[in-house]
Design a protein around this motif. Structure first.
Motif, PDB file in Angstrom:
ATOM      1  N   GLU A   1     -19.262  -9.144   6.999  1.00  0.00           N
ATOM      2  CA  GLU A   1     -18.234  -7.920   6.792  1.00  0.00           C
ATOM      3  C   GLU A   1     -17.263  -7.893   7.875  1.00  0.00           C
ATOM      4  N   ASP A   2     -17.741  -7.909   9.067  1.00  0.00           N
ATOM      5  CA  ASP A   2     -16.845  -7.893  10.288  1.00  0.00           C
ATOM      6  C   ASP A   2     -15.677  -8.980  10.031  1.00  0.00           C
ATOM      7  N   VAL A   3     -16.183  -9.923   9.904  1.00  0.00           N
ATOM      8  CA  VAL A   3     -15.171 -11.301   9.776  1.00  0.00           C
ATOM      9  C   VAL A   3     -14.207 -11.211   8.642  1.00  0.00           C
ATOM     10  N   ILE A   4     -14.764 -10.772   7.670  1.00  0.00           N
ATOM     11  CA  ILE A   4     -13.859 -10.211   6.626  1.00  0.00           C
ATOM     12  C   ILE A   4     -12.759  -9.472   6.902  1.00  0.00           C
ATOM     13  N   GLU A   5     -13.106  -8.224   7.548  1.00  0.00           N
ATOM     14  CA  GLU A   5     -12.488  -7.112   8.204  1.00  0.00           C
ATOM     15  C   GLU A   5     -11.307  -7.721   8.956  1.00  0.00           C
ATOM     16  N   GLU A   6     -11.575  -8.755   9.842  1.00  0.00           N
ATOM     17  CA  GLU A   6     -10.771  -9.422  10.894  1.00  0.00           C
ATOM     18  C   GLU A   6      -9.609 -10.123  10.316  1.00  0.00           C
ATOM     19  N   ILE A   7     -10.205 -10.948   9.220  1.00  0.00           N
ATOM     20  CA  ILE A   7      -9.293 -11.693   8.349  1.00  0.00           C
ATOM     21  C   ILE A   7      -8.239 -10.815   7.636  1.00  0.00           C
ATOM     22  N   ASN A   8      -8.647  -9.732   7.053  1.00  0.00           N
ATOM     23  CA  ASN A   8      -7.829  -8.973   6.263  1.00  0.00           C
ATOM     24  C   ASN A   8      -7.090  -8.267   7.319  1.00  0.00           C
ATOM     25  N   ARG A   9      -7.340  -7.856   8.552  1.00  0.00           N
ATOM     26  CA  ARG A   9      -6.505  -7.099   9.403  1.00  0.00           C
ATOM     27  C   ARG A   9      -5.243  -8.327   9.750  1.00  0.00           C
ATOM     28  N   PHE A  10      -5.754  -9.383  10.139  1.00  0.00           N
ATOM     29  CA  PHE A  10      -4.816 -10.416  10.612  1.00  0.00           C
ATOM     30  C   PHE A  10      -3.971 -10.770   9.452  1.00  0.00           C
ATOM     31  N   ALA A  11      -3.958 -10.643   8.174  1.00  0.00           N
ATOM     32  CA  ALA A  11      -3.123 -11.002   7.131  1.00  0.00           C
ATOM     33  C   ALA A  11      -2.423  -9.865   7.160  1.00  0.00           C
ATOM     34  N   SER A  12      -2.897  -8.704   7.075  1.00  0.00           N
ATOM     35  CA  SER A  12      -2.177  -7.316   6.960  1.00  0.00           C
ATOM     36  C   SER A  12      -1.002  -7.173   8.041  1.00  0.00           C
ATOM     37  N   GLU A  13      -1.405  -7.542   9.349  1.00  0.00           N
ATOM     38  CA  GLU A  13      -0.620  -7.337  10.418  1.00  0.00           C
ATOM     39  C   GLU A  13       0.646  -8.273  10.318  1.00  0.00           C
ATOM     40  N   ARG A  14       0.467  -9.324   9.591  1.00  0.00           N
ATOM     41  CA  ARG A  14       1.483 -10.133   9.338  1.00  0.00           C
ATOM     42  C   ARG A  14       2.308 -10.016   8.035  1.00  0.00           C
ATOM     43  N   ASP A  15       1.847  -8.982   7.411  1.00  0.00           N
ATOM     44  CA  ASP A  15       2.599  -8.950   6.087  1.00  0.00           C
ATOM     45  C   ASP A  15       2.593  -9.932   5.062  1.00  0.00           C
ATOM     46  N   TRP A  16       1.153 -10.713   5.067  1.00  0.00           N
ATOM     47  CA  TRP A  16       1.015 -11.643   4.402  1.00  0.00           C
ATOM     48  C   TRP A  16       0.301 -11.511   2.983  1.00  0.00           C
ATOM     49  N   ASP A  17       0.027 -10.240   2.900  1.00  0.00           N
ATOM     50  CA  ASP A  17      -0.541  -9.659   1.524  1.00  0.00           C
ATOM     51  C   ASP A  17       0.220 -10.418   0.189  1.00  0.00           C
ATOM     52  N   GLN A  18       1.582 -10.135   0.319  1.00  0.00           N
ATOM     53  CA  GLN A  18       2.392 -10.626  -0.539  1.00  0.00           C
ATOM     54  C   GLN A  18       2.361 -11.984  -0.869  1.00  0.00           C
ATOM     55  N   PHE A  19       1.874 -12.777  -0.072  1.00  0.00           N
ATOM     56  CA  PHE A  19       1.600 -14.303  -0.257  1.00  0.00           C
ATOM     57  C   PHE A  19       0.343 -14.927  -0.801  1.00  0.00           C
TER      58      PHE A  19
ATOM     59  N   PHE B   1     -10.194 -14.792  -0.206  1.00  0.00           N
ATOM     60  CA  PHE B   1     -10.159 -14.695  -1.628  1.00  0.00           C
ATOM     61  C   PHE B   1     -11.285 -13.759  -2.306  1.00  0.00           C
ATOM     62  N   CYS B   2     -12.426 -14.046  -1.676  1.00  0.00           N
ATOM     63  CA  CYS B   2     -13.463 -13.059  -1.983  1.00  0.00           C
ATOM     64  C   CYS B   2     -13.152 -11.512  -1.848  1.00  0.00           C
ATOM     65  N   SER B   3     -12.759 -11.178  -0.650  1.00  0.00           N
ATOM     66  CA  SER B   3     -12.097  -9.719  -0.387  1.00  0.00           C
ATOM     67  C   SER B   3     -11.072  -9.297  -1.062  1.00  0.00           C
ATOM     68  N   LEU B   4     -10.231 -10.087  -1.672  1.00  0.00           N
ATOM     69  CA  LEU B   4      -9.100  -9.431  -2.380  1.00  0.00           C
ATOM     70  C   LEU B   4      -9.493  -9.508  -3.884  1.00  0.00           C
ATOM     71  N   LEU B   5     -10.452 -10.356  -4.300  1.00  0.00           N
ATOM     72  CA  LEU B   5     -11.130 -10.402  -5.644  1.00  0.00           C
ATOM     73  C   LEU B   5     -12.260  -8.884  -5.715  1.00  0.00           C
ATOM     74  N   GLY B   6     -12.580  -8.746  -4.473  1.00  0.00           N
ATOM     75  CA  GLY B   6     -13.777  -7.400  -4.655  1.00  0.00           C
ATOM     76  C   GLY B   6     -15.093  -8.182  -4.974  1.00  0.00           C
ATOM     77  N   SER B   7     -15.214  -9.445  -4.519  1.00  0.00           N
ATOM     78  CA  SER B   7     -16.474 -10.273  -4.749  1.00  0.00           C
ATOM     79  C   SER B   7     -17.237 -10.220  -3.384  1.00  0.00           C
ATOM     80  N   ASP B   8     -18.656 -10.013  -3.359  1.00  0.00           N
ATOM     81  CA  ASP B   8     -19.419 -10.002  -2.031  1.00  0.00           C
ATOM     82  C   ASP B   8     -19.799 -11.487  -1.943  1.00  0.00           C
ATOM     83  N   PRO B   9     -19.358 -12.452  -1.061  1.00  0.00           N
ATOM     84  CA  PRO B   9     -19.499 -13.604  -0.758  1.00  0.00           C
ATOM     85  C   PRO B   9     -20.955 -14.116  -0.794  1.00  0.00           C
ATOM     86  N   ILE B  10     -21.777 -13.144  -0.208  1.00  0.00           N
ATOM     87  CA  ILE B  10     -23.314 -13.570  -0.169  1.00  0.00           C
ATOM     88  C   ILE B  10     -23.896 -13.435  -1.444  1.00  0.00           C
ATOM     89  N   GLU B  11     -23.552 -12.317  -2.197  1.00  0.00           N
ATOM     90  CA  GLU B  11     -24.051 -12.297  -3.787  1.00  0.00           C
ATOM     91  C   GLU B  11     -23.647 -13.437  -4.501  1.00  0.00           C
TER      92      GLU B  11
END
Length: 115
Positions: free
Chosen positions: A4-22, A77-87
């Motif tokens: 979950e921490d890693v996913i948060e870091e990935i999301n923050r990285f993308a958000s800070e760069r305004d990459w969500d649009q891509f 991809f999992c994060s944006l889809l709302g999927s739990d990667p472990i599950e």
């Protein structure tokens, strides 16, 4: 650090760069495929064992970097889809257990439909 921490870091990285649009489903799927190809490229024309890769620090580093890219895009991809990667991995392993029972698949590389 948890997944979950890693996913948060990935999301923050993308958000800070305004990459969500891509990061559309198609673009993320393409990125996973591209990075998988780059992972394959690190082994092109050779078939080392895990021991050989582990003992070759340069080769191992190249492989780990490409593997990290595949994992990062997959977790994004999992994060944006709302999927739990472990599950979803657990569910897929359960499905694979049904498709590849030990009694039929042990020691075989055949596809489940050919067992």
């Amino acid at each position: 650090m948890s997944i979950e921490d890693v996913i948060e870091e990935i999301n923050r990285f993308a958000s800070e760069r305004d990459w969500d649009q891509f990061h559309t489903p198609k673009n993320l799927a393409a990125s996973i495929s591209i990075e998988s190809g780059e992972l394959m490229e690190t082994l092109q024309w050779e078939s080392p064992t895990f021991e050989e890769v582990s003992n070759d620090s340069d080769k191992r580093k190249m492989i780990e970097e490409e593997l990290a890219d595949v994992i990062i895009y997959s977790l994004r991809f999992c994060s944006l889809l709302g999927s739990d990667p472990i599950e979803i991995m657990r569910a897929k392993m359960e499905k694979n257990s049904d498709k590849y029972p030990v009694s039929k698949s042990k020691g075989s590389a055949k596809k489940y439909s050919d067992l």
